[in-house]
Design a protein around this motif. Structure first.
Motif, mmCIF file in Angstrom:
data_model
loop_
_atom_site.group_PDB
_atom_site.id
_atom_site.type_symbol
_atom_site.label_atom_id
_atom_site.label_comp_id
_atom_site.label_asym_id
_atom_site.label_seq_id
_atom_site.Cartn_x
_atom_site.Cartn_y
_atom_site.Cartn_z
ATOM 1 N N LEU A 4 15.985 22.545 -15.976
ATOM 2 C CA LEU A 4 15.279 21.274 -16.082
ATOM 3 C C LEU A 4 15.276 20.592 -14.720
ATOM 4 O O LEU A 4 16.167 20.823 -13.905
ATOM 5 C CB LEU A 4 15.946 20.341 -17.098
ATOM 6 C CG LEU A 4 15.862 20.682 -18.590
ATOM 7 C CD1 LEU A 4 16.603 19.621 -19.392
ATOM 8 C CD2 LEU A 4 14.424 20.790 -19.057
ATOM 9 N N GLU A 8 13.700 15.309 -15.951
ATOM 10 C CA GLU A 8 13.669 15.859 -17.305
ATOM 11 C C GLU A 8 15.046 15.806 -17.960
ATOM 12 O O GLU A 8 15.164 15.550 -19.168
ATOM 13 C CB GLU A 8 13.163 17.295 -17.271
ATOM 14 C CG GLU A 8 11.685 17.426 -16.953
ATOM 15 C CD GLU A 8 11.271 18.864 -16.683
ATOM 16 O OE1 GLU A 8 10.075 19.158 -16.797
ATOM 17 O OE2 GLU A 8 12.151 19.692 -16.332
ATOM 18 N N GLU A 12 15.804 13.847 -21.328
ATOM 19 C CA GLU A 12 16.357 14.555 -22.483
ATOM 20 C C GLU A 12 17.624 13.873 -22.987
ATOM 21 O O GLU A 12 17.837 13.761 -24.206
ATOM 22 C CB GLU A 12 16.646 16.013 -22.125
ATOM 23 C CG GLU A 12 17.077 16.853 -23.313
ATOM 24 C CD GLU A 12 17.047 18.339 -23.008
ATOM 25 O OE1 GLU A 12 15.955 18.933 -23.061
ATOM 26 O OE2 GLU A 12 18.124 18.903 -22.720
ATOM 27 N N GLU A 16 17.959 12.349 -26.786
ATOM 28 C CA GLU A 16 19.017 12.788 -27.693
ATOM 29 C C GLU A 16 19.850 11.615 -28.193
ATOM 30 O O GLU A 16 20.205 11.540 -29.381
ATOM 31 C CB GLU A 16 19.896 13.823 -26.999
ATOM 32 C CG GLU A 16 19.203 15.158 -26.768
ATOM 33 C CD GLU A 16 20.082 16.158 -26.055
ATOM 34 O OE1 GLU A 16 21.278 15.854 -25.798
ATOM 35 O OE2 GLU A 16 19.588 17.266 -25.728
ATOM 36 N N LYS A 155 22.394 14.593 -16.890
ATOM 37 C CA LYS A 155 22.290 14.541 -18.348
ATOM 38 C C LYS A 155 23.648 14.251 -18.992
ATOM 39 O O LYS A 155 23.781 13.377 -19.846
ATOM 40 C CB LYS A 155 21.727 15.848 -18.895
ATOM 41 C CG LYS A 155 21.602 15.822 -20.423
ATOM 42 C CD LYS A 155 21.069 17.109 -21.010
ATOM 43 C CE LYS A 155 21.041 16.984 -22.538
ATOM 44 N NZ LYS A 155 20.558 18.236 -23.194
#
Length: 328
Positions: A4, A8, A12, A16, A155
């Protein structure tokens, strides 16, 4: 594993967490239909609607103040500020209220809020849109401050930040298209834990954010000089993982601190202070602690001049070689 981009990975993580908890909301200027200034939020409003994706007026102070109030009432806002420079406008609700509310109410009120904003150079956006102001946040008790470099760390740290009951300043570099592998399943990255991005034995480079990649480039160049470089990515500035820093410095016995912000008053001074303030770590040093920082001037609009401001691989290589007198 899957690949990713940095943007992104952040998107994400937000999707989530918004799906997991409907109290998680994204707030900011143009975060809905436009998809955000750096295109991090496209698709969110279509999936989650206007209740969880809230377009705000162009008022950083106002939208952060609303987010602080929402957090006090049980929501978990993720605030997007277009440029980190605009944090000067948002400083009152963030620094004077979000950071202090838990303390001032004897723990009765928490502010589970994430303050997302990009920092640093790379966009040709000139002096008012290119600063590195992380030191402004790290000096405030009550704020946690993270600055991930890779998509995987971005992330994992964002998911942890959203679940934290304290205000977290989530700083993003502007290399939003940088790609990297991330775990395919559910995972988080703990706040306050550094990561060794490259193992080495001769010198430690301590850094964070975009300059992690600059340090890795310098380390690759130094291989030709048979200098083995260890790169420590802090990931989290407050709390600071001094244990990881000390372990690496005690191993290599030499250290260079690198960041994009100017050196005077920059966060690198805190890192150096931690190193020389620990007796064991200080005693292990066989060369002075070096710093490689951004230049001491506002960022020019001219892109060629802008490229001269942040630390370059060459500048880091030069600083490292000075720690080996026989190599200079």
């Amino acid at each position: 594993m899957k690949k990713l981009s940095y943007r992104e990975a952040i998107r994400e993580a937000m999707m989530e967490e918004m799906a997991r908890d409907e109290q998680v909301v994204v707030m900011g200027e143009d975060v809905g239909c436009y998809g955000g200034c750096f295109k991090v939020t496209p698709g969110l409003i279509e999936r989650f609607g206007k209740r969880q994706v809230i377009e705000t007026p162009v008022s950083e102070e106002g939208l952060v103040a609303v987010a602080v109030g929402a957090a006090m009432m049980g929501m978990r806002p993720i605030v997007e500020i277009m440029y980190g420079d605009f944090s000067t406008l948002a400083s009152d609700p963030l620094i004077n209220h979000a950071a202090k509310m838990h303390f001032m109410t004897a723990g009765q009120i928490s502010i589970p809020m994430v303050y997302r904003t990009p920092m640093g150079s790379g966009t040709g956006a000139a002096a008012q849109h290119t600063q590195s102001l992380e030191h402004m946040f790290t000096n405030i008790p009550g704020l946690k401050v993270v600055y991930p470099a890779t998509p995987a760390d971005a992330k994992g740290l964002l998911k942890t930040a959203v679940r934290d009951d304290n205000p977290v300043v989530f700083l993003e570099h502007k290399l939003y298209g940088t790609e990297g592998l991330i775990p395919a399943g559910e995972y988080t990255v703990p706040i306050g834990k550094a990561d060794v991005k490259r193992q080495g034995s001769d010198v430690t480079i301590v850094t964070y954010g975009k300059t992690v990649f600059t340090a890795l480039d310098a380390a690759a160049i130094l291989e030709d000089d048979e200098v083995s470089v260890e790169v420590v990515d802090l990931r989290s500035l407050r709390p600071l993982d001094t244990e990881a820093i000390f372990a690496s410095v005690c191993k290599t016995k030499r250290v260079v601190v690198v960041h994009e912000a100017p050196g005077f008053g920059g966060f690198g001074g805190e890192i150096v202070s931690s190193i020389v303030g620990d007796q064991t770590c200080f005693d292990s040093l066989i060369a002075p602690v070096a710093r490689v920082c951004g230049k001491e001037l506002p960022t020019p609009f001219n892109k060629n001049l802008e490229l001269q401001l942040p630390p370059s691989p060459h500048a880091i290589v030069e600083a490292v070689l000075k720690l080996f007198p026989s190599a200079v």
